[in-house]
Design an enzyme around this catalytic site. Structure first.
Site, PDB file in Angstrom:
ATOM      1  N   ASP A  21      19.890 -17.934  24.193  1.00  0.00           N
ATOM      2  CA  ASP A  21      20.980 -16.964  24.315  1.00  0.00           C
ATOM      3  C   ASP A  21      22.237 -17.633  24.878  1.00  0.00           C
ATOM      4  OD1 ASP A  21      22.127 -14.507  24.050  1.00  0.00           O
ATOM      5  OD2 ASP A  21      21.283 -13.672  25.887  1.00  0.00           O
ATOM      6  N   HIS A  38      27.066 -20.783  17.504  1.00  0.00           N
ATOM      7  CA  HIS A  38      25.771 -20.919  16.823  1.00  0.00           C
ATOM      8  C   HIS A  38      25.631 -22.329  16.250  1.00  0.00           C
ATOM      9  CE1 HIS A  38      25.051 -16.770  17.519  1.00  0.00           C
ATOM     10  NE2 HIS A  38      25.925 -16.309  16.636  1.00  0.00           N
ATOM     11  N   LEU A 132       4.248 -32.163  16.425  1.00  0.00           N
ATOM     12  CA  LEU A 132       4.750 -30.974  17.143  1.00  0.00           C
ATOM     13  C   LEU A 132       4.812 -29.843  16.144  1.00  0.00           C
ATOM     14  CD1 LEU A 132       6.510 -29.439  19.412  1.00  0.00           C
ATOM     15  CD2 LEU A 132       8.499 -30.434  18.291  1.00  0.00           C
TER      16      LEU A 132
HETATM   17  C1  FPP Z   1      21.913 -15.877  20.690  1.00  0.00           C
HETATM   18  O1  FPP Z   1      23.192 -16.101  21.240  1.00  0.00           O
HETATM   19  C2  FPP Z   1      21.658 -16.763  19.546  1.00  0.00           C
HETATM   20  C3  FPP Z   1      21.323 -16.343  18.284  1.00  0.00           C
HETATM   21  C4  FPP Z   1      21.152 -14.928  17.922  1.00  0.00           C
HETATM   22  C5  FPP Z   1      21.171 -17.317  17.165  1.00  0.00           C
HETATM   23  C6  FPP Z   1      20.507 -18.609  17.489  1.00  0.00           C
HETATM   24  C7  FPP Z   1      20.669 -19.568  16.385  1.00  0.00           C
HETATM   25  C8  FPP Z   1      20.833 -20.911  16.486  1.00  0.00           C
HETATM   26  C9  FPP Z   1      20.803 -21.613  17.774  1.00  0.00           C
HETATM   27  C10 FPP Z   1      21.080 -21.732  15.290  1.00  0.00           C
HETATM   28  C11 FPP Z   1      19.985 -22.027  14.366  1.00  0.00           C
HETATM   29  C12 FPP Z   1      18.644 -22.285  14.883  1.00  0.00           C
HETATM   30  C13 FPP Z   1      17.594 -22.674  14.118  1.00  0.00           C
HETATM   31  C14 FPP Z   1      16.279 -22.903  14.767  1.00  0.00           C
HETATM   32  C15 FPP Z   1      17.675 -22.848  12.648  1.00  0.00           C
HETATM   33  P1  FPP Z   1      24.218 -14.893  21.266  1.00  0.00           P
HETATM   34  O2  FPP Z   1      24.969 -14.872  20.005  1.00  0.00           O
HETATM   35  O3  FPP Z   1      23.481 -13.627  21.575  1.00  0.00           O
HETATM   36  O4  FPP Z   1      25.155 -15.283  22.467  1.00  0.00           O
HETATM   37  P2  FPP Z   1      25.892 -14.269  23.467  1.00  0.00           P
HETATM   38  O5  FPP Z   1      24.804 -13.636  24.289  1.00  0.00           O
HETATM   39  O6  FPP Z   1      26.729 -15.204  24.267  1.00  0.00           O
HETATM   40  O7  FPP Z   1      26.677 -13.311  22.663  1.00  0.00           O
END
Ligand code: FPP
Length: 256
Positions: A21, A38, A132
């Site tokens: 997050d 992201h 892994l």
């Molecule tokens: C949460 O941060 C993150 C996500 C919903 C997406 C996570 C995706 C990646 C790290 C990229 C791809 C990963 C793989 C494994 C292919 P948020 O957007 O909720 O952040 P915020 O809380 O600051 O709004």
């Protein structure tokens, strides 16, 4: 308490789950669009995977997209889907070279045919790797996981091959995602919130929880190492008393 349970007290986690997050806030703090966060999050994913490989942690599960994330603005969902597709196509060879088995968990039926196809190909290519297991939770929810397992057992009852009284925790757990992997030992959430947001509800029953203020794009080897050090220091009792655990630990080091 079994010998296996006892060993958990001193060993590294065998299965780590991470709620990644904080990407959006990381980007917004720099005046950039959320999708930038992201993209930077993918670099942190690479670091976490390589860290687990180095330490010999056999299973890592990353929460990439929850069943509730479809509620986000359409352009963010669409950017995330493009990013997943890009990352899958880009990274699968590197994962394969590094002996990583990719396993996507979640209800994949809602993803585009192209994404589903890439997932199937990546899983097939890496299926034999033993270095892994990288589980990526996509359109995943812990409640979905449990309901899905219940549905499979209900089907067996309907077919007449299972009696309701035969449904035990152990049987249900054999239908929960990742039942063939080590138990979840450590669940980490970055981004400062203290909740598990429908991630691995069943699997987290005895996991140690670690909540970090670090935003996901800033997650690196040092942050991961600190979380693991905190895990190693904890006393896991699995329902026993502290005295029992210490007695068993003393017994296990006798003669060493
Ligand atoms: C949460 O941060 C993150 C996500 C919903 C997406 C996570 C995706 C990646 C790290 C990229 C791809 C990963 C793989 C494994 C292919 P948020 O957007 O909720 O952040 P915020 O809380 O600051 O709004």
């Amino acid at each position: 308490m079994t010998e296996e349970t006892q060993a958990f007290n001193s060993a590294l986690p065998q299965h780590v789950g991470i709620i990644m997050d904080g990407n959006g806030r990381w980007a917004e703090r720099q005046g950039k669009p959320r999708v930038w966060g992201h993209k930077k999050g993918v670099d942190a994913v690479r670091k976490a995977v390589s860290f687990c490989r180095k330490l010999g942690i056999p299973s890592l599960t990353l929460f990439a997209f929850s069943s509730e994330n479809w509620r986000r603005p359409e352009d963010e969902v669409s950017s995330l889907m493009q990013l997943f597709l890009f990352v899958l196509q880009q990274e699968v060879k590197v994962l394969h070279k590094n002996q990583v088995r990719l396993n996507i968990i979640g209800d994949l039926s809602r993803f585009s045919p192209g994404l589903q196809e890439s997932i199937a190909k990546a899983q097939a290519l890496t299926a034999g790797n033993t270095g892994l297991t990288l589980n990526v939770a996509a359109n995943y929810g812990g409640r979905w996981d449990i309901a899905n397992a219940a549905q499979q057992l209900a089907q067996q009852v309907a077919n007449g091959t299972l009696q309701p009284a035969e449904i035990t925790e152990q049987l249900l757990s054999q239908h929960i995602q990742m039942h063939d992997q080590p138990e979840l030992d450590l669940m980490i959430r970055t981004g400062g919130d203290i909740r598990i947001s429908n991630f691995l509800l069943w699997q987290a029953a005895y996991a140690e929880l670690c909540f970090l203020d670090t935003l996901w794009p800033d997650f690196d080897d040092q942050v991961f190492a600190d979380a693991i050090a905190s895990f190693v220091r904890r006393e896991r009792r699995f329902g026993c008393t502290g005295a029992q655990i210490r007695e068993l630990a003393a017994g296990s080091t006798e003669g060493q």
